[in-house]
Design a protein around this motif. Structure first.
Motif, short mmCIF file in Angstrom:
data_model
loop_
_atom_site.label_atom_id
_atom_site.label_comp_id
_atom_site.label_asym_id
_atom_site.label_seq_id
_atom_site.Cartn_x
_atom_site.Cartn_y
_atom_site.Cartn_z
N SER A 1 0.83 -1.20 0.00
CA SER A 1 0.00 0.00 0.00
C SER A 1 0.87 1.25 0.00
N THR A 2 0.66 2.12 -0.96
CA THR A 2 1.38 3.39 -0.97
C THR A 2 0.93 4.28 0.19
N ASP A 3 -0.32 4.12 0.64
CA ASP A 3 -0.77 4.88 1.81
C ASP A 3 0.00 4.46 3.05
N ARG A 4 0.18 3.16 3.25
CA ARG A 4 0.94 2.68 4.39
C ARG A 4 2.40 3.10 4.26
N ASP A 5 2.94 3.08 3.04
CA ASP A 5 4.31 3.55 2.83
C ASP A 5 4.43 5.02 3.26
N PHE A 6 3.44 5.83 2.92
CA PHE A 6 3.48 7.24 3.31
C PHE A 6 3.42 7.38 4.83
N ASP A 7 2.66 6.52 5.48
CA ASP A 7 2.59 6.57 6.95
C ASP A 7 3.97 6.40 7.57
N HIS A 8 4.85 5.63 6.93
CA HIS A 8 6.22 5.47 7.44
C HIS A 8 6.97 6.79 7.37
N TYR A 9 6.76 7.54 6.28
CA TYR A 9 7.40 8.85 6.16
C TYR A 9 6.90 9.81 7.25
N VAL A 10 5.61 9.74 7.54
CA VAL A 10 5.05 10.59 8.60
C VAL A 10 5.65 10.20 9.94
N ASP A 11 5.70 8.91 10.24
CA ASP A 11 6.28 8.43 11.49
C ASP A 11 7.74 8.87 11.61
N TYR A 12 8.48 8.75 10.51
CA TYR A 12 9.88 9.17 10.50
C TYR A 12 9.98 10.68 10.76
N SER A 13 9.18 11.46 10.08
CA SER A 13 9.22 12.92 10.24
C SER A 13 8.89 13.32 11.67
N LEU A 14 7.90 12.68 12.24
CA LEU A 14 7.46 12.99 13.60
C LEU A 14 8.51 12.62 14.64
N HIS A 15 9.07 11.42 14.55
CA HIS A 15 9.93 10.91 15.61
C HIS A 15 11.43 11.11 15.39
N VAL A 16 11.83 11.33 14.14
CA VAL A 16 13.27 11.55 13.88
C VAL A 16 13.53 13.03 13.62
N HIS A 17 12.73 13.65 12.76
CA HIS A 17 12.91 15.08 12.48
C HIS A 17 12.22 15.96 13.51
N LYS A 18 11.40 15.34 14.37
CA LYS A 18 10.76 16.02 15.50
C LYS A 18 9.88 17.19 15.09
N CYS A 19 9.22 17.07 13.94
CA CYS A 19 8.30 18.11 13.53
C CYS A 19 6.94 17.88 14.20
N HIS A 20 6.04 18.84 14.04
CA HIS A 20 4.74 18.74 14.70
C HIS A 20 3.62 19.13 13.74
N GLY A 21 2.46 18.54 13.96
CA GLY A 21 1.26 18.90 13.22
C GLY A 21 1.40 18.77 11.72
N TRP A 22 0.84 19.76 11.03
CA TRP A 22 0.83 19.76 9.58
C TRP A 22 2.24 19.76 8.99
N ALA A 23 3.19 20.33 9.73
CA ALA A 23 4.58 20.36 9.26
C ALA A 23 5.12 18.94 9.06
N CYS A 24 4.64 17.98 9.85
CA CYS A 24 5.08 16.58 9.69
C CYS A 24 4.57 16.00 8.38
N VAL A 25 3.35 16.31 8.03
CA VAL A 25 2.80 15.82 6.77
C VAL A 25 3.57 16.42 5.61
N GLU A 26 3.85 17.70 5.67
CA GLU A 26 4.61 18.37 4.61
C GLU A 26 6.03 17.81 4.50
N GLU A 27 6.65 17.58 5.66
CA GLU A 27 8.00 17.00 5.66
C GLU A 27 7.97 15.59 5.08
N ALA A 28 6.96 14.82 5.45
CA ALA A 28 6.82 13.46 4.92
C ALA A 28 6.65 13.49 3.40
#
Length: 143
Positions: free
Chosen positions: A62-89
């Motif tokens: 699933s490309t949606d599940r693949d994208f969820d990994h980018y969001v998880d990475y952005s949130l927990h590694v790049h430490k972004c918050h909110g909408w910025a995490c989605v944009e970073e992902a």
């Protein structure tokens, strides 16, 4: 033999990768697998990849599940918050940035390999998990 050092965690579908690696090995062939232990690297705050998640990625990619990994990475590694995490992902995905799609502790890998043995291809874990003094976990697996 196949050496897979620090590649398994980058795969969107690691069970499929295992299947291909064991397909090319001759009987008694060896896979040397090295993965990082999430507890000891930048992935420390990320959610562990469950066996159930791996099975979904294997049976229903699933490309949606693949994208969820980018969001998880952005949130927990790049430490972004909110909408910025989605944009970073989105930025990381669109750039093709190589993230750890899946993160494991040694027991997670043992469970995954046992499932693989029982359901996909007969394997024998000769050694492992061997936790080195640094951040890596090693397995030597025979077809």
């Amino acid at each position: 033999f196949v050496i897979a050092g620090h590649i398994f965690e980058h795969m969107k579908n690691p069970l499929r990768a295992l299947q291909h690696w064991f397909r090319v090995l001759k009987p008694s062939g060896l896979l040397y697998l090295v993965i990082p232990d999430k507890r000891k690297i930048f992935d420390v705050d990320r959610n562990r990849t469950t066996l159930e998640h791996m099975l979904l990625d294997y049976g229903e990619p699933s490309t949606d599940r693949d994208f969820d990994h980018y969001v998880d990475y952005s949130l927990h590694v790049h430490k972004c918050h909110g909408w910025a995490c989605v944009e970073e992902a989105r930025r990381l995905r669109d750039f093709g940035f190589s993230i750890h799609f899946h993160v494991f502790e040694p027991d997670d890998m043992v469970q995954l390999l046992k499932w693989f043995n029982d359901n996909v291809h007969s394997i024998n874990i000769l050694h492992g998990p061997i936790e080195s003094t640094d951040r890596d976990v090693h397995f030597l697996i025979q077809v």
